[in-house]
Design a protein around this motif. Structure first.
Motif, mmCIF file in Angstrom:
data_model
loop_
_atom_site.group_PDB
_atom_site.id
_atom_site.type_symbol
_atom_site.label_atom_id
_atom_site.label_comp_id
_atom_site.label_asym_id
_atom_site.label_seq_id
_atom_site.Cartn_x
_atom_site.Cartn_y
_atom_site.Cartn_z
ATOM 1 N N ASP A 260 0.830 -1.200 0.000
ATOM 2 C CA ASP A 260 0.000 0.000 0.000
ATOM 3 C C ASP A 260 0.870 1.258 0.000
ATOM 4 O OD1 ASP A 260 -2.652 1.403 0.434
ATOM 5 O OD2 ASP A 260 -1.587 2.035 2.230
ATOM 6 N N ALA A 261 1.940 1.248 0.786
ATOM 7 C CA ALA A 261 2.836 2.410 0.816
ATOM 8 C C ALA A 261 3.473 2.635 -0.554
ATOM 9 C CB ALA A 261 3.915 2.210 1.882
ATOM 10 N N ASN A 262 3.891 1.551 -1.214
ATOM 11 C CA ASN A 262 4.461 1.675 -2.559
ATOM 12 C C ASN A 262 3.429 2.193 -3.547
ATOM 13 O OD1 ASN A 262 6.911 0.765 -1.677
ATOM 14 N ND2 ASN A 262 6.758 -1.262 -2.596
ATOM 15 N N GLY A 263 2.216 1.637 -3.464
ATOM 16 C CA GLY A 263 1.158 2.065 -4.388
ATOM 17 C C GLY A 263 0.788 3.522 -4.198
ATOM 18 N N ALA A 270 5.696 9.382 -7.338
ATOM 19 C CA ALA A 270 7.068 8.950 -7.077
ATOM 20 C C ALA A 270 7.577 8.084 -8.228
ATOM 21 C CB ALA A 270 7.140 8.168 -5.767
ATOM 22 N N ALA A 271 8.851 8.134 -8.493
ATOM 23 C CA ALA A 271 9.453 7.299 -9.532
ATOM 24 C C ALA A 271 9.486 5.846 -9.071
ATOM 25 C CB ALA A 271 10.871 7.775 -9.833
ATOM 26 N N PRO A 272 9.385 4.886 -10.000
ATOM 27 C CA PRO A 272 9.374 3.468 -9.602
ATOM 28 C C PRO A 272 10.601 3.039 -8.815
ATOM 29 C CG PRO A 272 8.640 3.712 -11.877
ATOM 30 C CD PRO A 272 9.142 5.059 -11.445
ATOM 31 N N PRO A 276 9.148 3.327 -1.267
ATOM 32 C CA PRO A 276 9.696 3.135 0.088
ATOM 33 C C PRO A 276 10.150 1.716 0.402
ATOM 34 C CG PRO A 276 7.318 3.538 0.152
ATOM 35 C CD PRO A 276 7.762 3.814 -1.245
ATOM 36 N N TYR A 277 9.566 0.688 -0.235
ATOM 37 C CA TYR A 277 9.912 -0.693 0.117
ATOM 38 C C TYR A 277 10.312 -1.484 -1.127
ATOM 39 C CZ TYR A 277 7.747 0.346 4.615
ATOM 40 O OH TYR A 277 7.432 0.903 5.821
#
Length: 333
Positions: A260-263, A270-272, A276-277
């Motif tokens: 969820d944080a990445n999504g 944010a760039a791929p 954060p994880y």
């Protein structure tokens, strides 16, 4: 080596097998997995909003905010869906009414988020009243949803076992009778959570995240944190226990927080390569478990050319599931 295998079978496997059947862990597993279809649908829209080709990304940039709305309603609210699913599953395991358990779990979880009146932030006449902030309704609220589910369903079981419920005559429809049976447990659960969250002003979501954030950092961005689940999953499989069912029940809520944080970061621009994880569950699926736990796709392909008719048949009926990282037919075959 023989002693090690004996230790796995006699000492390691029995407690792990019991852990896999523990009611609360099974409820967490079933409830979280029930959100998988919504997560997949939301992810498709996120991919559309962030295409890998620069010219496409520039073309759809003005529409990105609209495209990611399904993502925000699916993955962005995954803890809401999971709280109901977990409560339903745990209530059914206790032979209680599943719908009541799910609804109480959901209500308890939502009570942990204080509504905000945004009228003061908008021009006069354009107010929309009270709203629920979505920050803790997605993966960030998964641990709170788990605690809310356990508290709600265990309270329901406590009142049910002691007959502290309002009983309706047999002529009353079941749906109405269930509503009255849940009245006292529901009043108890919601009052307790209201006292904790509102009167005492204790933010359970923030407290739990402060505890689990360091753990997520280890599991999500550290080589040792990645190797530990892999080692335990393969050891359990070697002992004949479904490794992902056991380890996934414990680790999947943390993996979902990472996902969820990445999504959310990707949806916010944010760039791929700046997410954060590194290692949510999908990292294992597409870089560690190629073909399923143990990376058995290569074995499946080799079996297609085996001289044994039986092994060749195993390879044939396992090849398609293995392409989707499902290798139970191969392992048990």
């Amino acid at each position: 080596m023989t002693k090690f295998l004996v230790w796995i079978e006699t000492k390691f496997m029995p407690p792990m097998a019991k852990l896999a059947e523990q009611k609360h862990l099974k409820a967490i597993r079933d409830g979280v997995i029930s959100t998988l279809s919504l997560i997949l649908v939301g992810s498709f829209f996120l991919i559309i909003a962030n295409p890998p080709i620069a010219s496409w990304a520039e073309a759809i940039a003005p529409y990105t905010a609209d495209i990611v709305i399904p993502f925000r309603i699916t993955m962005g609210l995954m803890s809401i869906y999971a709280s109901y699913g977990m409560g339903y599953s745990l209530a059914k395991s206790y032979k209680l009414d599943g719908i009541t358990g799910g609804v109480l779990s959901l209500a308890t979880f939502l009570m942990l988020t204080v509504p905000v009146n945004v009228d003061a932030l908008l021009p006069e006449g354009q107010g929309i009243g009270w709203v629920l902030p979505m920050g803790n309704l997605g993966g960030a609220g998964m641990f709170s949803a788990i605690l809310a589910m356990i508290f709600a369903v265990e309270s329901l079981r406590f009142f049910k076992n002691r007959n502290l419920m309002i009983k309706m005559p047999e002529q009353v429809p079941d749906s109405v009778a269930r509503s009255f049976e849940a009245l006292i447990p529901g009043a108890f659960v919601i009052t307790i959570v209201w006292i904790i969250r509102v009167l005492l002003d204790f933010d359970l979501n923030s407290f739990i995240l402060s505890i689990f954030t360091p753990i997520n950092d280890i599991l999500g961005n550290n080589l040792i944190g990645v190797l530990v689940p892999v080692i335990f999953i393969t050891l359990l499989w070697a002992a004949g226990v479904h490794g992902m069912s056991v380890i996934g029940s414990v680790a999947r809520p943390m993996w979902l927080v990472m996902l969820d944080a990445n999504g959310q970061a990707l949806a916010d621009g944010a760039a791929p390569n700046q997410l954060p994880y590194i290692a949510p569950e999908q990292f294992y699926q597409w870089t560690v478990w190629i073909g399923g736990a143990g990376s058995t796709l290569a074995l499946c392909i080799l079996l297609l050319f085996a001289k044994s008719v039986y092994l060749k048949q195993v390879g044939r009926f396992s090849i398609i599931p293995s392409l989707f990282n499902i290798n139970e037919p191969l392992i048990f075959g």
